[in-house]
Enzyme design. Sequence first.
Site, PDB file in Angstrom:
ATOM      1  N   GLU A 169      33.980  33.434  35.947  1.00  0.00           N
ATOM      2  CA  GLU A 169      34.155  33.538  34.140  1.00  0.00           C
ATOM      3  C   GLU A 169      34.078  31.227  34.139  1.00  0.00           C
ATOM      4  O   GLU A 169      34.102  31.364  33.186  1.00  0.00           O
ATOM      5  CB  GLU A 169      35.720  33.893  34.366  1.00  0.00           C
ATOM      6  CG  GLU A 169      36.385  34.877  34.812  1.00  0.00           C
ATOM      7  CD  GLU A 169      35.521  36.117  32.081  1.00  0.00           C
ATOM      8  OE1 GLU A 169      35.080  35.414  31.957  1.00  0.00           O
ATOM      9  OE2 GLU A 169      35.379  37.145  32.991  1.00  0.00           O
ATOM     10  N   SER A 199      21.760  47.012  30.076  1.00  0.00           N
ATOM     11  CA  SER A 199      22.980  47.376  29.844  1.00  0.00           C
ATOM     12  C   SER A 199      22.906  48.958  28.566  1.00  0.00           C
ATOM     13  O   SER A 199      21.974  48.255  27.591  1.00  0.00           O
ATOM     14  CB  SER A 199      23.408  46.467  29.663  1.00  0.00           C
ATOM     15  OG  SER A 199      24.447  46.584  28.975  1.00  0.00           O
ATOM     16  N   SER A 220      40.621  43.315  29.388  1.00  0.00           N
ATOM     17  CA  SER A 220      39.721  42.730  30.953  1.00  0.00           C
ATOM     18  C   SER A 220      38.470  43.263  31.506  1.00  0.00           C
ATOM     19  O   SER A 220      37.600  43.803  32.250  1.00  0.00           O
ATOM     20  CB  SER A 220      40.484  42.898  32.558  1.00  0.00           C
ATOM     21  OG  SER A 220      41.319  41.664  31.866  1.00  0.00           O
ATOM     22  N   SER A 221      37.197  44.238  29.811  1.00  0.00           N
ATOM     23  CA  SER A 221      36.007  44.638  30.236  1.00  0.00           C
ATOM     24  C   SER A 221      34.959  43.319  31.306  1.00  0.00           C
ATOM     25  O   SER A 221      34.045  43.727  32.342  1.00  0.00           O
ATOM     26  CB  SER A 221      35.564  45.047  28.785  1.00  0.00           C
ATOM     27  OG  SER A 221      35.946  43.543  28.130  1.00  0.00           O
ATOM     28  N   THR A 254      50.853  33.512  33.072  1.00  0.00           N
ATOM     29  CA  THR A 254      51.376  32.946  34.026  1.00  0.00           C
ATOM     30  C   THR A 254      50.206  32.369  34.886  1.00  0.00           C
ATOM     31  O   THR A 254      50.860  31.726  35.884  1.00  0.00           O
ATOM     32  CB  THR A 254      52.703  34.174  33.636  1.00  0.00           C
ATOM     33  OG1 THR A 254      52.344  35.260  34.454  1.00  0.00           O
ATOM     34  CG2 THR A 254      53.712  33.720  33.019  1.00  0.00           C
ATOM     35  N   ASP A 255      49.333  33.302  35.561  1.00  0.00           N
ATOM     36  CA  ASP A 255      48.851  33.740  36.699  1.00  0.00           C
ATOM     37  C   ASP A 255      48.205  32.236  36.523  1.00  0.00           C
ATOM     38  O   ASP A 255      48.282  31.132  37.914  1.00  0.00           O
ATOM     39  CB  ASP A 255      47.669  34.287  36.471  1.00  0.00           C
ATOM     40  CG  ASP A 255      46.604  34.185  35.192  1.00  0.00           C
ATOM     41  OD1 ASP A 255      46.600  33.486  34.713  1.00  0.00           O
ATOM     42  OD2 ASP A 255      46.107  35.121  35.489  1.00  0.00           O
ATOM     43  N   ASP A 309      43.139  39.499  36.379  1.00  0.00           N
ATOM     44  CA  ASP A 309      42.230  40.160  35.910  1.00  0.00           C
ATOM     45  C   ASP A 309      41.124  41.344  37.291  1.00  0.00           C
ATOM     46  O   ASP A 309      41.027  42.294  36.753  1.00  0.00           O
ATOM     47  CB  ASP A 309      41.579  39.885  34.714  1.00  0.00           C
ATOM     48  CG  ASP A 309      42.522  39.691  33.472  1.00  0.00           C
ATOM     49  OD1 ASP A 309      43.708  39.615  33.410  1.00  0.00           O
ATOM     50  OD2 ASP A 309      41.392  39.255  32.294  1.00  0.00           O
TER      51      ASP A 309
HETATM   52  C1  GLA Z   1      43.424  36.683  30.155  1.00  0.00           C
HETATM   53  C2  GLA Z   1      42.962  35.661  31.409  1.00  0.00           C
HETATM   54  C3  GLA Z   1      44.199  36.132  32.528  1.00  0.00           C
HETATM   55  C4  GLA Z   1      45.430  35.881  31.697  1.00  0.00           C
HETATM   56  C5  GLA Z   1      45.034  36.824  30.599  1.00  0.00           C
HETATM   57  C6  GLA Z   1      46.775  36.141  29.876  1.00  0.00           C
HETATM   58  O1  GLA Z   1      43.243  38.258  30.694  1.00  0.00           O
HETATM   59  O2  GLA Z   1      41.845  36.449  31.949  1.00  0.00           O
HETATM   60  O3  GLA Z   1      43.854  35.444  33.870  1.00  0.00           O
HETATM   61  O4  GLA Z   1      45.846  34.719  32.250  1.00  0.00           O
HETATM   62  O5  GLA Z   1      44.236  37.003  29.562  1.00  0.00           O
HETATM   63  O6  GLA Z   1      47.817  36.948  31.191  1.00  0.00           O
END
Ligand code: GLA
Length: 383
Positions: free
Chosen positions: A157, A66, A123-124, A34-35, A169
């Site tokens: 990204e 790393s 969301s690493s 949805t974002d 994220d």
């Molecule tokens: C990934 C993207 C986010 C979002 C989600 C789904 O995590 O990085 O921006 O779109 O997918 O909600």
Amino acid sequence: MDINLIKNIFKSLFGNELRVYTSPGRVNLIGEHTDYNGGFVFPGAIDKGIYAAINPNGTYKIRAYSIDYQAKAEFGMNEDDAPKESWARYIFGVVREMQKRGFEPKGFDTVFAGDVPLGAGMSSSAALESTFAFALNDIYNLGIDKFELARIGQSTEHNYCGVKCGIMDQFASIFGKKGHLMRLNCATMEFEYFQFDPKGYKVVLLDTVVKHELASSAYNKRRESCENACAHIAAKHPEVKYLSDATMLMLEEVKNEISQEDYMRAKYVIGEKQRVLDVCAALEKGDYETVGDRMYGTHYGMSKEYEVSCDELDFLNDIAKECGVTGSRVMGGGFGGCTINLVKEELYDKFIATAKEKFNKKFGHYPKVYDVVISDGARKLNL
Ligand code: GLA
């Protein structure tokens, strides 16, 4: 996370002066895909993240190590001197996106590691971007506000990692607050902290450990479908800026103008908007049954309409249902990764044991289990 290990490796490679910054991964209770459609999301930062020791080196070069990849990269601060290693492009991208906005970070040495599982939908990559965005802003006193730090990660990204992601994220990683979820309106960037302490319930992630190779191109394709559906609706309803502004009725009006695929994608997004609002209202009343019901609704939509689930995720969702788990769904972008589950405390042990056993029998490996602890966002560590 073993901060001493990071510090010691830094000292052996680059010397004794250092600071340590961290930024977390995230969960999302509801509001998926949805974002980038101008809708609501409902994430929280978690107790797993990226940790980086860092120090200016007086040059215009970046020297990075790393720990997780056991690899070193050295690169500059302009496009001709970009790193080849994909992990280093996240750091390079943050620097470049700062420069594009008129800020001037300088060279630095860094050693970093993380305990947020890679490719598990937590969301690493946003944690990595946010760690460096936050750290460089602090070290060089750049004065960038937190929203812009999140946007710098998002643009990284887009422009350096090939994923046309939304803002959820990076926002969650930067703004996270212990014990709180955040409801963010992605069209206006207005947000509210919601205390999240579901008494009598646990929130647990089950990680399929499935990573889908084509996830980023499939993600970008979903976004294109949404933009296409939105453009058709906006032609008839100029007040519609984002797909989340549209109603099902508006979508029906353009059904014959767009592909069946785009129609289904849009149907999911418009449905998801209502589910987020339902969950917010239910949370205020402590009505976790409704919260859970909408989570199942999201899973169905992501699996059958948005088509970002996979066999392993669907299987875990079915087991959750069988075990009487209150809510369960695929979390994050999809195509693999985790389900997020809202489960009554008394059912927790049985659910985890059943899920592990059945999943292993079918897929030949166990899912990983992570209890969710909602934690603070990006910060400098007090050493
Ligand atoms: C990934 C993207 C986010 C979002 C989600 C789904 O995590 O990085 O921006 O779109 O997918 O909600």
